[in-house]
Scaffold this motif. Structure first.
Motif, PDB file in Angstrom:
ATOM      1  N   PHE A 188       0.898  -1.182   0.051  1.00 57.66           N
ATOM      2  CA  PHE A 188      -0.030   0.025  -0.016  1.00 57.66           C
ATOM      3  C   PHE A 188       1.053   1.263   0.080  1.00 57.66           C
ATOM      4  N   ASP A 192       1.834   4.508   3.890  1.00 64.33           N
ATOM      5  CA  ASP A 192       0.642   4.027   4.351  1.00 64.33           C
ATOM      6  C   ASP A 192       0.233   4.617   5.996  1.00 64.33           C
ATOM      7  N   THR A 197      -2.354  -1.602   4.931  1.00 63.65           N
ATOM      8  CA  THR A 197      -1.647  -3.028   4.953  1.00 63.65           C
ATOM      9  C   THR A 197      -2.034  -3.855   6.003  1.00 63.65           C
ATOM     10  N   ASN A 222       7.102   3.886   6.552  1.00 66.18           N
ATOM     11  CA  ASN A 222       5.941   3.062   7.101  1.00 66.18           C
ATOM     12  C   ASN A 222       5.757   3.038   8.780  1.00 66.18           C
TER      13      ASN A 222
END
Length: 352
Positions: A188, A192, A197, A222
């Motif tokens: 993603f 993200d 995810t 992330n």
């Protein structure tokens, strides 16, 4: 030829704009161009990655206030002035701009500093003063969207046949994904922020399909990467990957994908990888709707509306429906007719 690229990454913007500009930069560098990047110091910037690949980054100062002008961080006039200062005394044959917040006002400010200007866009929602414009998206009437927005002399490169695909994808052999689903690719984007995810991973685990392996890919920025890694390590059929450089290989091994509607969409489509897609930003929605209409992706909707239980249901259906997956791949291949040739022709033209 000296080429400068004005592009940003941030926690709000994501990483997709920088990643596609790196793809273009590599292709220009292969043809002998000297390429530098101009980026603002937003939280989540990718200066380190850009420099690691071998490009110089000219650095704009961080915003002094909350994000302004749709992710730019400062008024357009300030960004233009600061960019001109960075470029003072330099010879700029081509300036490439990939930023939704920059428009004709910014470009006119820089016009006297550079020889030619190229814009990369997806939105067709503002005017530009540019010599070239690239929009790789497939939308209704995509051939005509920019007619009132660019000068008559602007050369436009429109549609998926001009998509910026990294060389590793061209090198990867395509395959027909017949039979059962044995492996899923989950990604993603590089940041993200809302942990789509995690939602997708939970939806998959709800199926109880330990016979299906899943590659969970996240970017270095992330914010949930540690908890996702911990979850994956609890299950032998979950494989965690962070900031990888073999995306094409991972996609090639997969039979199905779950992901966002950003730049990776085109990489999945190019390899004929059937996908369940969730839009994670407003600018992705129309693109996803258009691709769903062509039946090359299964678009589930905006991230705010896609629940874990709904995703589980759609995933279960898609795993069972081999015919739909095969048809997705067949139709996707039609989008990229002459793509490699057209991309080479585009590179040649903008370097003239």
């Amino acid at each position: 030829m000296n080429v400068y690229i004005r592009v940003d990454a941030s926690l709000e913007i994501g990483t997709g704009h920088v990643m596609r500009c790196l793809t273009l930069a590599d292709k220009l560098r292969e043809q002998g161009a000297v390429v530098c990047f101009i980026c603002r110091e937003h939280p989540g910037h990718l200066w380190g990655l850009i420099e690691q690949i071998g490009y110089t980054v000219l650095k704009l100062p961080p915003p002094k206030a909350p994000l302004h002008c749709h992710w730019l961080g400062v008024p357009v006039s300030v960004d233009a002035s600061q960019t001109k200062e960075l470029l003072e005394g330099k010879v700029i044959d081509l300036l490439i701009i990939d930023h939704y917040s920059l428009n004709i006002e910014w470009e006119l400010c820089l016009r006297g500093t550079v020889n030619k200007i190229m814009v990369i866009d997806d939105l067709a929602d503002r005017k530009h003063d540019c010599d070239y414009l690239l929009d790789q998206n497939y939308l209704e009437h995509y051939q005509y969207r920019y007619l009132p927005l660019v000068p008559p002399y602007c050369k436009t490169f429109l549609g998926p046949s001009y998509v910026l695909i990294r060389s590793e994808f061209y090198k990867q052999a395509k395959r027909i994904r017949s039979g059962t689903v044995r492996r899923i690719f989950l990604f993603f984007g590089g940041i993200d922020q809302t942990n789509e995810t995690g939602k997708a991973l939970a939806a998959f685990l709800e199926l109880g399909r330990q016979d299906i392996e899943i590659d969970v890919v996240v970017g270095h920025s992330n914010p949930f990467k540690n908890e996702l890694a911990s979850l994956c390590h609890l299950h032998d059929h979950l494989h965690f990957h962070c900031q990888v450089n073999n995306m094409a290989e991972l996609m090639s091994h997969a039979d199905l994908s779950i992901g966002a509607g950003g730049t990776t969409t085109w990489e999945r489509l190019y390899l004929g990888l059937p996908s369940l897609v969730i839009s994670i930003a407003a600018n992705q929605e129309k693109i996803c709707e258009g691709l769903a209409k062509e039946k090359v992706i299964k678009y589930l909707g905006k991230k705010e509306t896609v629940t874990q239980s709904f995703l589980t249901l759609q995933l279960k259906k898609m795993i069972k429906n081999e015919d739909e997956r095969l048809e997705m791949a067949r139709l996707a291949s039609l989008l990229f007719k002459d793509a490699k040739f057209n991309q080479q022709a585009m590179i040649k033209q903008i370097l003239e």
